[in-house]
Motif scaffolding. Structure first.
Motif, PDB file in Angstrom:
ATOM      1  N   SER A  35       0.841  -1.189   0.000  1.00 16.53           N
ATOM      2  CA  SER A  35       0.000   0.000   0.000  1.00 16.53           C
ATOM      3  C   SER A  35       0.883   1.247   0.000  1.00 16.53           C
ATOM      4  CB  SER A  35      -0.902  -0.002   1.233  1.00 16.53           C
ATOM      5  OG  SER A  35      -1.618   1.200   1.308  1.00 16.53           O
ATOM      6  N   LEU A  36       0.525   2.216  -0.794  1.00 20.85           N
ATOM      7  CA  LEU A  36       1.203   3.517  -0.793  1.00 20.85           C
ATOM      8  C   LEU A  36       0.209   4.599  -0.383  1.00 20.85           C
ATOM      9  CD1 LEU A  36       3.380   3.483  -4.059  1.00 20.85           C
ATOM     10  CD2 LEU A  36       4.159   3.371  -1.704  1.00 20.85           C
TER      11      LEU A  36
ATOM     12  N   THR B  76       2.050   8.963  -8.809  1.00 21.40           N
ATOM     13  CA  THR B  76       1.296   9.103 -10.048  1.00 21.40           C
ATOM     14  C   THR B  76       1.527   7.874 -10.903  1.00 21.40           C
ATOM     15  OG1 THR B  76       1.700  11.480  -9.960  1.00 21.40           O
ATOM     16  CG2 THR B  76       0.894  10.581 -12.046  1.00 21.40           C
ATOM     17  N   ILE B  77       0.458   7.205 -11.254  1.00 25.26           N
ATOM     18  CA  ILE B  77       0.556   6.048 -12.137  1.00 25.26           C
ATOM     19  C   ILE B  77       0.612   6.572 -13.561  1.00 25.26           C
ATOM     20  CG2 ILE B  77      -0.574   3.949 -12.940  1.00 25.26           C
ATOM     21  CD1 ILE B  77      -1.865   3.798 -10.133  1.00 25.26           C
ATOM     22  N   SER B  78       1.670   6.212 -14.261  1.00 27.88           N
ATOM     23  CA  SER B  78       1.844   6.712 -15.625  1.00 27.88           C
ATOM     24  C   SER B  78       0.995   5.905 -16.601  1.00 27.88           C
ATOM     25  CB  SER B  78       3.318   6.636 -16.033  1.00 27.88           C
ATOM     26  OG  SER B  78       3.687   5.299 -16.248  1.00 27.88           O
TER      27      SER B  78
ATOM     28  N   GLU C 216       7.124   8.208 -10.013  1.00 25.09           N
ATOM     29  CA  GLU C 216       8.124   8.497  -8.985  1.00 25.09           C
ATOM     30  C   GLU C 216       9.137   7.358  -8.812  1.00 25.09           C
ATOM     31  OE1 GLU C 216       4.720  11.093  -8.438  1.00 25.09           O
ATOM     32  OE2 GLU C 216       4.845   8.935  -8.620  1.00 25.09           O
ATOM     33  N   TYR C 217       8.860   6.195  -9.411  1.00 26.61           N
ATOM     34  CA  TYR C 217       9.738   5.025  -9.295  1.00 26.61           C
ATOM     35  C   TYR C 217      10.034   4.433 -10.674  1.00 26.61           C
ATOM     36  CZ  TYR C 217       8.283   5.450  -4.458  1.00 26.61           C
ATOM     37  OH  TYR C 217       8.038   5.930  -3.204  1.00 26.61           O
ATOM     38  N   PRO C 218      10.809   5.144 -11.498  1.00 27.26           N
ATOM     39  CA  PRO C 218      11.095   4.637 -12.850  1.00 27.26           C
ATOM     40  C   PRO C 218      11.983   3.394 -12.852  1.00 27.26           C
ATOM     41  CG  PRO C 218      12.376   6.610 -12.421  1.00 27.26           C
ATOM     42  CD  PRO C 218      11.442   6.422 -11.253  1.00 27.26           C
ATOM     43  N   ASP C 219      12.580   3.063 -11.695  1.00 27.69           N
ATOM     44  CA  ASP C 219      13.413   1.867 -11.604  1.00 27.69           C
ATOM     45  C   ASP C 219      12.595   0.629 -11.242  1.00 27.69           C
ATOM     46  OD1 ASP C 219      12.758   2.695  -9.069  1.00 27.69           O
ATOM     47  OD2 ASP C 219      14.758   2.382  -8.233  1.00 27.69           O
ATOM     48  N   TYR C 220      11.278   0.744 -11.243  1.00 27.59           N
ATOM     49  CA  TYR C 220      10.323  -0.338 -10.966  1.00 27.59           C
ATOM     50  C   TYR C 220      10.405  -0.843  -9.530  1.00 27.59           C
ATOM     51  CZ  TYR C 220      10.198  -0.653 -16.108  1.00 27.59           C
ATOM     52  OH  TYR C 220      10.095  -0.386 -17.444  1.00 27.59           O
TER      53      TYR C 220
END
Length: 111
Positions: free
Chosen positions: A61-62, A68-70, A88-92
């Motif tokens: 949970s966040l 933001t879900i792209s 916010e987490y492009p590194d997955y």
């Protein structure tokens, strides 16, 4: 003396149409490769976790974090759920997993 005849005008219009069509095709291909990463990723879905490119992800949970879900699709699981990148987490580290009727957030499990 007439500067442009109808044949010349038709040829110019054909060239303009071909150029515009080429630009549209290039844009569509560019959009596909930047917003759909499924051609280079794979995911398998298990009962309570997902394996994306060999990394294990579990539901989390966040709620207290802004995210933001792209619209960038990482890939689809073998069961048909779509995995989306979180901006916010492009590194997955965190990913969004959606089926046709619900969605949830998963995080990478450190082994």
């Amino acid at each position: 003396m007439q500067m442009f005849n109808s044949t010349h005008t038709k040829n110019i219009l054909k060239v303009i149409l071909i150029i515009l069509l080429s630009i549209c095709i290039i844009f569509c291909v560019f959009y596909f490769f930047t917003h759909n990463l499924s051609y280079k990723n794979s995911a398998k879905e298990y009962a309570d976790y997902i394996v994306l490119n060999g990394a294990k992800y579990e539901g989390c949970s966040l709620e207290n974090v802004d995210y933001t879900i792209s619209n960038i699709v990482i890939c689809k699981t073998d069961m048909g759920k779509k995995l989306y990148m979180i901006e916010e987490y492009p590194d997955y580290e965190y990913i969004a997993v959606y089926s046709a009727w619900d969605g949830s957030i998963y995080h990478k499990v450190q082994d």
